[in-house]
Design an enzyme around this catalytic site. Structure first.
Site, short mmCIF file in Angstrom:
data_model
loop_
_atom_site.label_atom_id
_atom_site.label_comp_id
_atom_site.label_asym_id
_atom_site.label_seq_id
_atom_site.Cartn_x
_atom_site.Cartn_y
_atom_site.Cartn_z
N ASN A 143 0.83 -1.19 0.00
CA ASN A 143 0.00 0.00 0.00
C ASN A 143 0.87 1.25 0.00
O ASN A 143 1.96 1.28 0.58
CB ASN A 143 -0.99 0.00 1.17
CG ASN A 143 -0.38 -0.13 2.54
OD1 ASN A 143 0.54 -0.90 2.76
ND2 ASN A 143 -0.90 0.63 3.49
N CYS A 170 -10.65 -3.56 -4.53
CA CYS A 170 -9.64 -4.57 -4.85
C CYS A 170 -10.26 -5.93 -5.12
O CYS A 170 -9.76 -6.69 -5.94
CB CYS A 170 -8.59 -4.66 -3.75
SG CYS A 170 -7.43 -3.27 -3.82
N GLU A 178 -2.97 -4.85 -3.18
CA GLU A 178 -3.47 -5.74 -4.22
C GLU A 178 -3.43 -5.05 -5.58
O GLU A 178 -3.05 -5.65 -6.58
CB GLU A 178 -4.90 -6.19 -3.91
CG GLU A 178 -5.05 -6.93 -2.61
CD GLU A 178 -5.34 -6.03 -1.41
OE1 GLU A 178 -5.91 -6.54 -0.43
OE2 GLU A 178 -5.00 -4.83 -1.44
N GLU A 218 0.17 5.24 0.66
CA GLU A 218 -0.77 6.27 1.07
C GLU A 218 -0.41 7.63 0.48
O GLU A 218 0.70 7.84 -0.01
CB GLU A 218 -0.81 6.37 2.60
CG GLU A 218 -1.35 5.13 3.24
CD GLU A 218 -1.40 5.19 4.75
OE1 GLU A 218 -2.00 4.28 5.34
OE2 GLU A 218 -0.83 6.13 5.36
N CYS A 229 -10.26 -4.66 0.18
CA CYS A 229 -11.38 -3.73 0.13
C CYS A 229 -12.28 -4.09 -1.06
O CYS A 229 -11.91 -4.90 -1.92
CB CYS A 229 -10.88 -2.29 0.02
SG CYS A 229 -10.16 -1.87 -1.59
#
Length: 130
Positions: free
Chosen positions: A39, A86, A52, A41, A83
């Site tokens: 990830n 994804c 992902e 941010e 999520c």
């Protein structure tokens, strides 16, 4: 290549200064090659990128479009599922039988298929016209 170790390793590279919640993902493509993502941010939340999505982007950038296995890992008390966005991205490139393994750093795991994680998914057939 071991998906768990690949996801653990890439998780360390996550850029998560706002949530401090690092996620790593590893996917195995139809060729057997493993692609990873973490990830990333952004202060303009939610403009970041999920792990992902990063792994899928790496696979597509390498010229592949089919995945056969997915593993996601995070430092959480229970395995963390992808999520909603994804989930849709994963089913775009993997069949309903593709196995998704969700892991914690402490060793807890949960396995599901893509069909189980996204029932009633939107697919190209919804865009067909009679």
């Amino acid at each position: 290549m071991d998906l768990l170790q690949a996801a653990r390793d890439v998780r360390e590279n996550a850029y998560a200064p706002y949530s401090n919640f690092k996620v790593g993902a590893a996917i195995r493509a139809a060729s057997g090659t493993v692609y990873t993502g973490c990830n990333v941010e952004n202060v303009a939340y939610p403009e970041g990128t999920c792990a992902e999505a990063g792994a899928i982007a790496a696979m597509v950038a390498a010229g592949e479009t089919r995945l056969t296995e997915v593993l996601v890992i995070a430092d959480s008390p229970t395995p963390v599922p992808p999520c909603g966005g994804c989930r849709q991205k994963l089913v775009e490139f993997g069949g309903p039988e593709v196995r998704l393994t969700m892991c914690t750093l402490d060793g807890a795991t949960q396995e599901m298929t893509l069909a189980e994680i996204l029932p009633g998914r939107f697919d190209p057939s919804h865009m067909d016209r009679a």
